[in-house]
Structures are given as structure tokens and as C-alpha cells.
Design a protein around this motif. Structure first.
Motif, PDB file in Angstrom:
ATOM      1  N   ALA A 120       0.873  -1.157  -0.010  1.00  0.00           N
ATOM      2  CA  ALA A 120       0.167  -0.121   0.004  1.00  0.00           C
ATOM      3  C   ALA A 120       0.991   1.259   0.159  1.00  0.00           C
ATOM      4  CB  ALA A 120      -0.809   0.117   1.419  1.00  0.00           C
ATOM      5  N   LEU A 121       1.973   1.309   0.585  1.00  0.00           N
ATOM      6  CA  LEU A 121       2.805   2.412   0.803  1.00  0.00           C
ATOM      7  C   LEU A 121       3.544   2.722  -0.446  1.00  0.00           C
ATOM      8  CD1 LEU A 121       3.793   4.059   3.131  1.00  0.00           C
ATOM      9  CD2 LEU A 121       5.668   2.448   3.430  1.00  0.00           C
ATOM     10  N   ILE A 122       4.189   1.710  -1.398  1.00  0.00           N
ATOM     11  CA  ILE A 122       4.558   1.772  -2.697  1.00  0.00           C
ATOM     12  C   ILE A 122       3.426   2.413  -3.684  1.00  0.00           C
ATOM     13  CG2 ILE A 122       5.692   0.810  -4.613  1.00  0.00           C
ATOM     14  CD1 ILE A 122       7.303   0.778  -1.777  1.00  0.00           C
ATOM     15  N   PHE A 125       2.901   6.009  -2.846  1.00  0.00           N
ATOM     16  CA  PHE A 125       4.071   6.865  -3.225  1.00  0.00           C
ATOM     17  C   PHE A 125       3.827   6.850  -4.847  1.00  0.00           C
ATOM     18  CE2 PHE A 125       7.952   6.303  -5.546  1.00  0.00           C
ATOM     19  CZ  PHE A 125       8.747   7.308  -5.240  1.00  0.00           C
ATOM     20  N   ALA A 126       3.629   6.061  -5.450  1.00  0.00           N
ATOM     21  CA  ALA A 126       3.324   5.904  -6.836  1.00  0.00           C
ATOM     22  C   ALA A 126       2.351   7.002  -7.328  1.00  0.00           C
ATOM     23  CB  ALA A 126       2.999   4.793  -7.688  1.00  0.00           C
ATOM     24  N   TRP A 127       1.098   7.006  -6.492  1.00  0.00           N
ATOM     25  CA  TRP A 127       0.084   7.912  -6.962  1.00  0.00           C
ATOM     26  C   TRP A 127       0.397   9.478  -6.495  1.00  0.00           C
ATOM     27  CZ3 TRP A 127      -3.218   6.999 -10.264  1.00  0.00           C
ATOM     28  CH2 TRP A 127      -3.711   5.775 -10.588  1.00  0.00           C
ATOM     29  N   VAL A 128       1.310   9.752  -5.588  1.00  0.00           N
ATOM     30  CA  VAL A 128       1.940  11.123  -5.453  1.00  0.00           C
ATOM     31  C   VAL A 128       2.542  11.457  -6.567  1.00  0.00           C
ATOM     32  CG1 VAL A 128       3.233  12.345  -4.041  1.00  0.00           C
ATOM     33  CG2 VAL A 128       1.746  10.760  -3.106  1.00  0.00           C
ATOM     34  N   ARG A 155      -3.524  15.438  -2.514  1.00  0.00           N
ATOM     35  CA  ARG A 155      -3.686  16.194  -1.044  1.00  0.00           C
ATOM     36  C   ARG A 155      -4.781  16.742  -0.882  1.00  0.00           C
ATOM     37  NH1 ARG A 155       1.315  15.423   0.187  1.00  0.00           N
ATOM     38  NH2 ARG A 155       2.937  15.807  -1.652  1.00  0.00           N
ATOM     39  N   TYR A 229      -5.684   3.561   6.860  1.00  0.00           N
ATOM     40  CA  TYR A 229      -4.638   4.371   7.404  1.00  0.00           C
ATOM     41  C   TYR A 229      -3.552   5.017   6.443  1.00  0.00           C
ATOM     42  CZ  TYR A 229      -1.204   6.704  10.441  1.00  0.00           C
ATOM     43  OH  TYR A 229      -0.128   7.615  11.115  1.00  0.00           O
ATOM     44  N   ILE A 230      -2.860   4.283   5.607  1.00  0.00           N
ATOM     45  CA  ILE A 230      -1.771   4.743   4.807  1.00  0.00           C
ATOM     46  C   ILE A 230      -2.146   5.352   3.623  1.00  0.00           C
ATOM     47  CG2 ILE A 230       0.218   3.728   3.370  1.00  0.00           C
ATOM     48  CD1 ILE A 230      -0.036   1.475   5.182  1.00  0.00           C
ATOM     49  N   ALA A 233      -3.609   8.972   4.502  1.00  0.00           N
ATOM     50  CA  ALA A 233      -2.756   9.949   5.323  1.00  0.00           C
ATOM     51  C   ALA A 233      -1.608  10.561   4.220  1.00  0.00           C
ATOM     52  CB  ALA A 233      -2.165   8.936   6.426  1.00  0.00           C
ATOM     53  N   ILE A 234      -1.335   9.439   3.324  1.00  0.00           N
ATOM     54  CA  ILE A 234      -0.266  10.083   2.183  1.00  0.00           C
ATOM     55  C   ILE A 234      -0.947  10.781   1.157  1.00  0.00           C
ATOM     56  CG2 ILE A 234       1.514   9.456   0.689  1.00  0.00           C
ATOM     57  CD1 ILE A 234       2.151   6.845   2.383  1.00  0.00           C
TER      58      ILE A 234
ATOM     59  N   PRO B  28       0.441   2.332 -11.454  1.00  0.00           N
ATOM     60  CA  PRO B  28       1.344   2.718 -10.497  1.00  0.00           C
ATOM     61  C   PRO B  28       2.893   1.784 -10.627  1.00  0.00           C
ATOM     62  CG  PRO B  28      -0.344   2.102  -9.322  1.00  0.00           C
ATOM     63  CD  PRO B  28      -0.916   2.146 -10.608  1.00  0.00           C
ATOM     64  N   VAL B  31       4.788   3.155 -13.567  1.00  0.00           N
ATOM     65  CA  VAL B  31       5.572   4.520 -12.955  1.00  0.00           C
ATOM     66  C   VAL B  31       6.765   4.314 -11.969  1.00  0.00           C
ATOM     67  CG1 VAL B  31       5.140   6.668 -11.883  1.00  0.00           C
ATOM     68  CG2 VAL B  31       3.455   5.804 -13.532  1.00  0.00           C
ATOM     69  N   VAL B  32       6.582   3.689 -10.920  1.00  0.00           N
ATOM     70  CA  VAL B  32       7.569   3.600 -10.043  1.00  0.00           C
ATOM     71  C   VAL B  32       8.820   2.988 -10.564  1.00  0.00           C
ATOM     72  CG1 VAL B  32       8.339   2.161  -7.998  1.00  0.00           C
ATOM     73  CG2 VAL B  32       6.000   3.076  -8.154  1.00  0.00           C
ATOM     74  N   ASP B 206       5.434  -6.207   4.595  1.00  0.00           N
ATOM     75  CA  ASP B 206       4.382  -4.902   4.258  1.00  0.00           C
ATOM     76  C   ASP B 206       3.997  -4.195   5.327  1.00  0.00           C
ATOM     77  OD1 ASP B 206       3.701  -3.607   1.836  1.00  0.00           O
ATOM     78  OD2 ASP B 206       1.774  -4.919   1.811  1.00  0.00           O
ATOM     79  N   VAL B 209       1.679   0.068   9.735  1.00  0.00           N
ATOM     80  CA  VAL B 209       0.812   0.967  10.649  1.00  0.00           C
ATOM     81  C   VAL B 209       1.222   0.695  11.963  1.00  0.00           C
ATOM     82  CG1 VAL B 209      -1.189   1.756  11.437  1.00  0.00           C
ATOM     83  CG2 VAL B 209      -1.262   1.213   8.910  1.00  0.00           C
ATOM     84  N   TRP B 227       8.025   5.277   4.897  1.00  0.00           N
ATOM     85  CA  TRP B 227       7.124   6.331   5.353  1.00  0.00           C
ATOM     86  C   TRP B 227       8.003   7.665   5.952  1.00  0.00           C
ATOM     87  CZ3 TRP B 227       1.937   6.367   6.049  1.00  0.00           C
ATOM     88  CH2 TRP B 227       1.474   7.448   6.846  1.00  0.00           C
ATOM     89  N   LEU B 230       8.980   9.616   3.068  1.00  0.00           N
ATOM     90  CA  LEU B 230       7.878  10.263   2.337  1.00  0.00           C
ATOM     91  C   LEU B 230       7.465  11.731   2.921  1.00  0.00           C
ATOM     92  CD1 LEU B 230       5.294   7.455   1.082  1.00  0.00           C
ATOM     93  CD2 LEU B 230       6.594   8.994  -0.298  1.00  0.00           C
TER      94      LEU B 230
END
Lengths: 290, 265
Positions: A120-122, A125-128, A155, A229-230, A233-234, B28, B31-32, B206, B209, B227, B230
Motif C-alpha cells: 500500500a505504501l509503494i 508513493f506512486a500515486w503521489v 492532497r 490509514y496509509i 494519510a499520504i 503505479p 510509473v515506479v 509489508d 501502521v 514512510w 515520504l
């Protein structure tokens, strides 16, 4: 295991000593989970009515605190919209999966599973990187001369929803696909042969039969959306705050543990109610299987 | 006739929507990976030349390598524990088949359903009391519990196809319960166990939280490091790390699918 083996070498009737081993196997993990998991989680519920002092003052905030209400309304709104969009897109993908040929199905399934397994974090990040003002979409649109100044795509609530729909889609597609694979393939052609138009056959034969899958997928997506959450929040950038992020701010910045525990308990209760409702007409275990 | 023309109109719209959604899903990843090869310092797609500088900075920055080691250690520890406990539970429940076992199985699923933020508060408070905050053991225990439900589900799935008579036959031929377990049951459910291990590993690898709340200086897993990255400034090194994480994830899932399929046939 070695201690057990020594114990079992003693002669005994096949029933008694065997049963004892399996009871031990069953109970040991439960004790572990009870001690390290159930006790801490129940403690959160207790904290919600004991911190900072005994009573329901924390729950009274639900009725009186404007900020708390705004966060809850935002959470429910984003959760509901995310679920609706996810179900619509997920339904189309699942429908295509059951209808298309084996090769196309293989490619589609691989894409769904690949995105399912990525952190989810990656993904956030990619969507940002894709949505920010200097990001892929804005740069492309400006390069093409379609817009002069960058669009605000992240945002804010839009960014949160794009990220959440993306995260939740596989959770909708996989159960929907499982459900649709079970629908008899000859029913729609049968309705057609009896004179239904393609849309009528789809609307009155296929859709009702896929309804249990749709409800199951919807509840699962909603459950995860409410507590997510993740991604919020991002991609929310501190402007679109959902309940989980608000709780984390209460713990780490304002140190209002009672309020945080109350909101966490409310979230937990809502999620459990949804699961309970789901379990009345569906096998929750099967629905949770990845 | 009617059977023939039932497809085109209704299906074409659904198909276009389905493929559009698939492109959205894969975007995604598409792109990454290129961002990780950008020669620039900031987040951008490479234009013209490619560079490995962000991979080099992963290798040279001790904080990244420490978090790779931390993530691996925690994930391995949690996987071993989750597989042992989960398999034990699933086998016990399968063999005893009592209603209590079925109810306990629902309890085992709780860590999937309970929202992570609830876990964060719960573990933060409890771990502070027993002195496990910011410790490897503390995080391993948490990740064990998060992986446990997946092991129980996959192993129970494998056991569902296993005949109770096999175990009874072994016992009547003189095997002790633990011998029957070691030589008869375990080999039969190995595919489920491996699949459960893959789930448990990725779940830990992964998990973000709870790690954010219960670790700080001593233990810093990869998701925690990303995190923090970022929050400060968005560094393309995160794209390089993301690409590596995607590769590891795909490798584990491939092992899981390859190992589980031929064994069944």
C-alpha cells in the motif's frame, strides 16, 4: 514438538494420548493469541471508558465535538463513495473475466494479482508521483497544451479516493469473480432464446444471481475502507483526514488517549457489526481468503 | 442465432471498462520502475538517459541497508512462528472437529478484520507495559499474529482435502500421534503450509501502521523507513526501494504459485 514426542512414547490407548496432542496443538495458539492479542485489544475498549477518568465522557464527544463529527462524516462519505466506485469497476472486470477467453483471462488476472500484492505504501508513493502538480498527469496535460496551470489532484479528497479505489479493487474483483464463476453459463443464453434483449437478460438474470457476491465484496471493501490509514494519510496530505489518521494524531501529538481509544472502539464496533451482518448470509472465511 | 448475438453489444462496454480498469491497476507499477532510473535528484521520469544513482544510494546509505536487514529478520521470525502456531491450530481443529474449534477459528481471523489503527493503540499500550517497545521480539510477535490467520486459512484449506482415514491407518499400524503428524499429515499439507508461509512473510514485510507506533530507533523496517522518507522530502531512492520490494514480492508470489500447483497435479 520434541517434548511432545517423548511424552507420547508412553503406551496408551490410541484415543486418549492422540486426542491430548491435538488438543494441545489447538489450545497453544489460542493461548498465544489470547495473551498477546485479545488482552491488548480489549484493553483499548476499557481505556475508552476509563481514560482520563471513569465514565462515558469520551463517547459524549461523539455528540458534542465538531472536529470529531467532521472526521467521522468524512470517513463514512469517502468509504461509501470508494465502495460504490470500486464495486462498479470491479463488477466490470469480474464480468469480463468470466466472459473472455482463457488467454485474455490470464492477462487480466495477472494484472489484478500483481496490483493486489504490491505494498500500500509503494502504491501511495506512486500515486503521489502520478498526481502531484509536477507529476505525470499534470506534466502531460500541460505538455499537450490542454491546461495552463497544474490541476490539484492530490492532497485532497480526490487523491484519497483514487488511491483507495486502486487499493480496494482486487478485494472486490476476486470475490466477485469467484461468485460469477459459479453462475450457470447457459442461463443468459436461455433468457435470450426466450426473447429477452441482451440488456434484459443481463439485468434480470445475471445481476440477481451475482447479488450475493456483490454484497459480500461491498462489505469487505467498506470494512477495509473505514479503517484505512496509509493511503488517506499520504494522499490526503493532512487536509482530508479519516478516522484512523485522526486517532494517530490523538496518540502522537495531542496525547488524548481516551479520545483515541473511544474512536478506535467505535471503529472496531462498526467493523464487527458489518462482519456480523455479512456472516448471516455469507461465509466470512471464504470471503477473506486471498 | 440468439445464442450467437447475445455477446457483442453488452460485452463490449464491460470489456472496455474492464481493460481501462486494468490499465488503472497496473499504472503505479509502470510509473515506479522508470522513476527509479531517473538521473535527476527529484521525482521524475527519466528523459533521455538512465541512471542507477538511486540504487547506489540505497547501497551506500547504511540506514537503508539496516532497514532491509531489520525487515528480513522480523519477517523470517514472524513467518516461522506464524507457520508453527497456525499449522498446529489448523491440524488440531481438523482432527478434533469439535464446534469449539470452529468458533476458535473465527477468533483466529480477527487480526485480518480488526483495523490496523486499533492494533496500533492496543500493542503500543501493552508493549509499553511488558517492555517490548522498539524491540525485535516485540515486532516479531505482532507480525506473527498478523500472519497467523492466513496460515490457518491456507492450511485448513489443504486439510479439507485430506482423508481422516490416512491418519487413523498410520495410528493403527503403530505410529505414535506425533509420528503420524510428522510422516503422514505434514507431507500431505505441505503446499498449504508453504502458501501460508508466503502470506505470513509478505504480511510482515509489508506491515506499516503498527510498526510506526511500536518501533522508533533500534528497529526500523523498510515500510517505516519509506514512510519517513515520504514525510521529509520525496526522494527517488524510494522508487528504487519500491522497485526492489515489487521484485521481492513478485518472486515470493511466484514461488508460492509454482510450488503449490504442480504438487497438486
Amino acid at each position: 514438538m520434541t517434548a511432545l514426542a517423548a511424552n507420547d512414547l508412553k503406551p496408551a490407548g490410541p484415543g486418549a494420548s492422540g486426542e491430548r496432542l491435538y488438543w494441545l496443538l489447538l489450545i497453544l495458539p489460542c493461548v498465544f493469541l489470547g495473551l498477546f492479542y485479545v488482552v491488548p485489544v480489549v484493553n483499548v475498549l476499557v481505556m475508552s471508558v476509563t481514560v482520563p477518568k471513569a465514565g462515558f465522557a469520551n463517547y459524549a464527544e461523539l455528540a458534542s465535538n465538531g472536529a470529531v463529527q467532521r472526521v467521522l462524516i468524512t470517513t463514512v462519505r469517502i468509504g461509501a463513495i470508494t465502495t460504490a466506485i470500486t464495486l462498479a469497476l470491479g463488477y466490470a472486470v469480474a464480468y469480463a473475466l468470466v466472459q473472455c477467453g482463457p488467454r485474455e483471462r490470464q492477462i487480466l488476472l495477472a494484472i489484478v494479482l500483481a496490483s493486489f500484492w504490491i505494498s500500500a505504501l509503494i502504491r501511495a508513493f506512486a500515486w503521489v508521483a502520478i498526481l502531484q502538480s509536477q507529476g505525470l498527469i499534470n506534466n502531460t496535460l500541460i505538455g499537450l497544451g490542454l491546461i495552463d496551470s497544474p490541476l490539484q489532484l492530490v492532497r485532497n479528497e480526490l487523491g484519497v479516493m483514487i488511491g483507495m479505489v486502486h487499493y480496494m479493487l482486487p478485494y472486490a474483483i476476486l470475490p466477485l469473480y469467484a461468485n460469477m464463476s459459479g453462475i450457470d453459463k447457459s442461463l443468459v443464453p436461455a433468457a435470450r432464446a426466450l426473447g429477452a434483449t441482451p440488456f434484459q437478460a443481463f439485468r434480470w438474470v445475471f445481476v440477481p444471481m451475482s447479488l450475493p457476491g456483490l454484497i459480500g465484496a461491498g462489505v469487505i471493501v467498506l470494512i477495509f475502507s473505514l479503517g484505512f490509514y496509509i493511503t488517506p494519510a499520504i494522499l490526503g496530505g493532512g487536509k482530508t483526514i479519516m478516522v484512523a489518521e485522526y486517532v494517530s494524531v490523538q496518540i502522537s501529538e495531542t496525547l488524548r488517549w481516551g479520545l483515541a481509544a473511544m474512536l478506535a472502539s467505535t471503529l472496531l464496533a462498526s467493523v464487527l457489526l458489518l462482519v456480523f451482518w455479512l456472516s448471516r448470509f455469507m461465509d466470512v472465511e471464504a470471503a477473506l481468503k486471498k | 442465432m440468439a445464442l450467437q448475438d447475445e455477446r457483442p453489444r453488452g460485452l463490449s462496454f464491460a470489456k472496455i471498462l474492464a481493460w481501462a480498469t486494468a490499465c488503472f491497476l497496473i499504472l503505479p507499477i509502470l510509473v515506479v520502475i522508470p522513476i527509479s532510473f531517473t538521473p535527476e535528484r527529484y521525482l521524475s521520469l527519466p528523459s533521455g538517459s538512465l541512471s542507477l544513482r538511486h540504487y547506489a544510494s540505497l547501497a551506500n546509505d547504511p540506514r537503508w541497508s539496516k532497514s532491509i536487514v531489520d525487515s528480513l529478520m522480523v519477517a523470517i521470525g514472524a513467518t516461522v512462528l506464524a507457520v508453527s502456531l497456525g499449522t498446529a491450530f489448523a491440524v488440531g481443529a481438523w482432527r478434533l472437529g469439535v464446534p469449539l474449534a470452529r468458533r476458535l477459528r473465527l477468533l483466529m481471523l480477527a487480526p485480518i478484520i480488526v483495523p490496523p489503527i486499533v492494533h496500533a493503540i492496543a500493542f503500543y499500550k501493552a508493549w509499553a507495559v511488558i517492555g517490548l517497545l522498539d524491540s525485535y521480539l516485540g515486532l516479531v510477535l505482532i507480525h506473527t499474529m498478523k500472519g497467523l490467520p492466513f496460515v490457518v486459512l491456507t492450511v485448513a484449506g489443504a486439510l479439507a482435502n485430506l482423508d481422516h482415514k490416512l491418519e487413523q491407518a498410520a495410528r493403527s499400524l503403530g505410529a505414535t500421534p506425533s509420528q503420524a503428524m510428522r510422516w503422514v499429515i505434514l507431507p500431505q499439507i505441505m503446499t498449504g503450509v508453504i502458501s501460508g508461509a508466503a502470506f505470513a512473510f509478505i504480511t510482515s514485510w509489508d506491515e506499516t501502521v503498527v510498526a510506526l507506533f511500536v518501533t522508533s530507533r533500534r528497529v526500523a523496517t523498510l515500510p517505516r523507513r519509506i514512510w519517513e522518507g515520504l514525510a521529509d522530502n520525496i526522494d527517488p531512492a524510494i522508487a528504487a526501494m519500491g522497485t526492489l520490494m515489487i521484485l521481492v514480492t513478485i518472486a515470493i508470489v511466484t514461488v508460492k504459485t509454482v510450488r503449490t500447483q504442480p504438487a497438486k497435479a
